[in-house]
Design an enzyme around this catalytic site. Structure first.
Site, mmCIF file in Angstrom:
data_model
loop_
_atom_site.group_PDB
_atom_site.id
_atom_site.type_symbol
_atom_site.label_atom_id
_atom_site.label_comp_id
_atom_site.label_asym_id
_atom_site.label_seq_id
_atom_site.Cartn_x
_atom_site.Cartn_y
_atom_site.Cartn_z
ATOM 1 N N LYS A 122 1.700 -7.226 8.044
ATOM 2 C CA LYS A 122 2.836 -6.770 7.016
ATOM 3 C C LYS A 122 3.980 -6.178 7.493
ATOM 4 C CE LYS A 122 1.145 -6.304 3.298
ATOM 5 N NZ LYS A 122 1.399 -6.662 1.882
ATOM 6 N N SER B 236 1.227 -1.983 7.628
ATOM 7 C CA SER B 236 0.050 -1.796 7.035
ATOM 8 C C SER B 236 -1.018 -1.195 7.689
ATOM 9 C CB SER B 236 -0.558 -3.013 6.235
ATOM 10 O OG SER B 236 -1.788 -3.152 6.007
ATOM 11 N N HIS C 245 17.048 -16.694 -15.227
ATOM 12 C CA HIS C 245 15.586 -16.680 -15.533
ATOM 13 C C HIS C 245 14.949 -16.608 -14.543
ATOM 14 C CE1 HIS C 245 16.979 -18.089 -19.727
ATOM 15 N NE2 HIS C 245 17.787 -18.506 -18.996
ATOM 16 N N GLU D 256 11.435 -0.597 -2.644
ATOM 17 C CA GLU D 256 10.323 -0.121 -3.626
ATOM 18 C C GLU D 256 10.524 1.170 -4.311
ATOM 19 O OE1 GLU D 256 6.237 -1.872 -2.774
ATOM 20 O OE2 GLU D 256 7.343 -1.950 -0.930
#
Ligand code: ARG
Length: 455
Positions: A280, A274, A153, A287
């Site tokens: 970043k 970024s 979970h 992704e």
């Protein structure tokens, strides 16, 4: 192209919707191999003279070289790869070229080409899956005793070893490879010689062409041979499942690279910065692997729907099988390469994993198991008592290992200081020695077994 009956050519839009050369040119090597096998068989059966046969073989070899060298001119007016090659063959060797299409149709030709292509793609993807397994197994060996929270979970559940977690993906990839092997077995039968749909009146030898192309046998029914695309569906289904597996791993990489987890760090080679936020370091490759699953599953559903309700035998609808097959194979290939790269590249922050084990009482099950083992308590009762002890630790804001003995004894008088021996994370993982369990000894054995089984 269509001989005597056609006086004028197609309208521009007809040509645009009909032509497949922009994508089916990828079948050139398979198309030439199929033609060469067919031609050899025609000669052997006395259906084409030896001289014409030799001219055809030679012309096809030259066309292969032209395409590989990039000098071949593909023409949309010639619709597809089959007619492009046939037309070039006629330009090179003259009338003899016209004999190649004896006892053959583009229907069995294209079915043969795409099966050969899928077979090659399966072999390539299998090799890439093996490479990813090898990278995972190496990492797993290095981290056979690295402890981290295991989650259910997405809540901290029990301590596990990072090596054990990685080997879960090795097992999934093993089944992914098994599905590809199953698909390859059923796909590896030859449609060639089915002709348009009904077979042919010429005395061809389908067994010979099947063997020459590495097929196990000719397909048993000529109508099925030209209309079956379930091999492509199986291929896409196998790729979809594998893509889903990769997407789960990719999601874990994304999560674990956040400062909130901090378990992993990817180098500059597998992250992007970024344009506005200089701090970043984004895991774009992970992704994109996560997202590629979408288009691969899309390819499967797309082709399922193309084939649904399609009457036998051939319909031009079936030309729409190629782009999903190519795109899914390309997407999974790239995803596998990216995952192998990331697995090799990833740096593991063992301290961050250890730190994450401070929260969530991950050794509560070990405490309950101690009550069962040492005090002979039924597990359900031990579960209840442990719940009360966890509540005490929660009130005090401490870990189970830091809870004083007298506090635990308030809940269960039989608890002795031996309890502390099972409350550390190392003791917890070390105790899980059941077959397939997370104990470092088991993980090292599993690493060895996986090398033998998969590499
Ligand atoms: N380009 C076609 C395809 O991919 C080849 C088969 C064409 N057959 C036909 N009867 N028009 O399906």
């Amino acid at each position: 192209m269509w001989g005597g009956r056609y006086a004028s050519g197609p309208s521009a839009v007809m040509q645009q919707i009909n032509a497949s050369i922009d994508f089916d040119r990828r079948l050139f090597a398979q198309d030439i191999a199929g033609s060469k096998a067919h031609c050899r068989m025609l000669v052997d059966q006395g259906l084409v003279g030896a001289e014409d046969g030799a001219a055809i073989q030679d012309g096809l070899d030259r066309i292969l070289k032209e395409i590989e060298a990039g000098t071949f001119e593909f023409k949309a007016a010639l619709e597809d790869i089959h007619l492009n090659i046939e037309s070039r063959l006629a330009a090179l060797i003259g009338d003899a070229a016209g004999r190649l299409h004896t006892a053959r149709s583009r229907n069995d030709q294209v079915a043969t080409d795409i099966r050969l292509w899928v077979r090659d793609a399966i072999d390539g993807l299998d090799g890439q899956m093996r490479t990813l397994q090898a990278a995972l197994i190496d990492k797993a060996e290095r981290h056979a005793a690295t402890v981290m929270p295991g989650f259910t979970h997405l809540q901290p559940a029990q301590p596990v070893t990072f090596g054990h977690h990685l080997l879960a993906y090795v097992a999934m990839l093993g089944r992914d490879r098994g599905r590809l092997a199953d698909c390859r077995k059923r796909a590896n039968e030859s449609p060639l010689g089915a002709a348009a749909l009904a077979g042919t009146s010429f005395a061809i030898d389908r067994h010979a062409t099947a063997a020459a192309l590495g097929f196990d046998a000719p397909m048993e029914n000529s109508i099925d041979a030209v209309s079956a695309r379930d091999f492509a569906l199986e291929f896409l289904a196998a790729l979809s499942i594998s893509a889903i597996h990769l997407s789960r791993f990719a999601e874990e990489i994304v999560l674990w690279c956040t400062p909130q987890y901090g378990f992993l760090r990817l180098s500059d080679a597998f992250t992007t910065g970024s344009s506005i936020m200089p701090q970043k370091r984004n895991p774009d490759a992970a992704e994109l692997v996560r997202a590629k699953a979408g288009r691969i599953v899309g390819a499967l559903t797309g082709l399922l729907i193309v084939l649904k309700g399609l009457p036998l035998a051939y319909g031009k609808d079936m030309q729409e099988d190629k782009e999903p097959v190519f795109d899914a194979a390309d997407s999974l290939s790239l995803s596998l390469a990216a995952m192998a790269g990331m697995v090799t590249d990833m740096e593991v922050d063992e301290a961050a994993m250890e730190k994450a084990l401070l929260d969530g009482f991950p050794t509560a099950t070990d405490l309950a198991d101690w009550l069962v083992r040492t005090l002979g308590m039924p597990f359900r009762q031990a579960h209840h008592a442990t719940g009360r002890i966890v509540a005490l630790a929660e009130q005090r804001g401490c870990r189970l290992a830091d809870l004083p003995l007298d506090a635990m004894q308030q809940v269960e008088a039989g608890i002795s200081k031996d309890i502390y021996s099972v409350l550390t994370n190392a003791a917890s993982v070390g105790s899980r020695t059941s077959f397939g369990g997370t104990a470092p000894v088991r993980v090292r054995e599993a690493v060895k077994a996986a090398r033998e089984r998969y590499l």
